[in-house]
Scaffold this motif. Sequence first.
Motif, mmCIF file in Angstrom:
data_model
loop_
_atom_site.group_PDB
_atom_site.id
_atom_site.type_symbol
_atom_site.label_atom_id
_atom_site.label_comp_id
_atom_site.label_asym_id
_atom_site.label_seq_id
_atom_site.Cartn_x
_atom_site.Cartn_y
_atom_site.Cartn_z
ATOM 1 N N CYS A 87 42.430 3.580 40.008
ATOM 2 C CA CYS A 87 40.967 3.662 40.098
ATOM 3 C C CYS A 87 40.484 4.519 41.268
ATOM 4 O O CYS A 87 39.286 4.584 41.527
ATOM 5 C CB CYS A 87 40.375 2.257 40.243
ATOM 6 N N GLN A 88 41.403 5.158 41.969
ATOM 7 C CA GLN A 88 41.030 5.963 43.131
ATOM 8 C C GLN A 88 39.985 7.002 42.737
ATOM 9 O O GLN A 88 40.160 7.761 41.793
ATOM 10 C CB GLN A 88 42.263 6.638 43.705
ATOM 11 N N ARG B 284 44.228 -0.377 41.887
ATOM 12 C CA ARG B 284 43.424 0.400 42.850
ATOM 13 C C ARG B 284 43.871 1.865 42.879
ATOM 14 O O ARG B 284 43.056 2.771 42.968
ATOM 15 C CB ARG B 284 43.532 -0.221 44.242
ATOM 16 N N LYS B 285 45.165 2.100 42.764
ATOM 17 C CA LYS B 285 45.676 3.480 42.742
ATOM 18 C C LYS B 285 45.141 4.227 41.521
ATOM 19 O O LYS B 285 44.745 5.385 41.617
ATOM 20 C CB LYS B 285 47.206 3.476 42.724
#
Length: 179
Positions: free
Chosen positions: A71-72, A68-69
């Motif tokens: 893909c921010q 997720r980091k």
Amino acid sequence: MRCPYCRGGDSRVLDSRTADDGAAIRRRRECQECGKRFTTAETAVLSVSKRSGATEPFSRSKVVSGVRKACQGRPVSDDDFALLAQRVEDALRATGSAEVPAEEVGIAILGPLRELDEVAYLRFASVYRSFESLTDFEAEIALLRSEAQLAAHPDFLDGSTDLDTTDIGTTDLATPSTH
């Protein structure tokens, strides 16, 4: 297995079924002390050995958190994250090992992340592989481009097409030329 109602230690298995595509076994049990029924789930534990020597259970949520980091700000949905974490876990379980090094988890993330979003892949790879200079990024981008060319022109592999690679490293993909 202790009964969740009376904490009795004696239960009888009434039914066993596979669950989660064979990754778990679901058992219906009956407590011999209070007579109540309850369900348990058994899964094979997959452990991750850290560089420090500590081990901990594999966690899909940790995979999602790390990805997720990377893909921010990218157009990636929660379903995409969940599917990626499932693919990573499946790949690690397919090795047949009950314990995998943390490095293997990172390697297992790279492939599915690359397919999901190349920008997020570069971000993750830059941290995971400890990119130290712009040259490291350029080399990885050149590799992505050349693989994109091969995917776009599969006839190159059989020798019927030559690829013009003079533009590798610029913003445009190299263009195919035929003889």
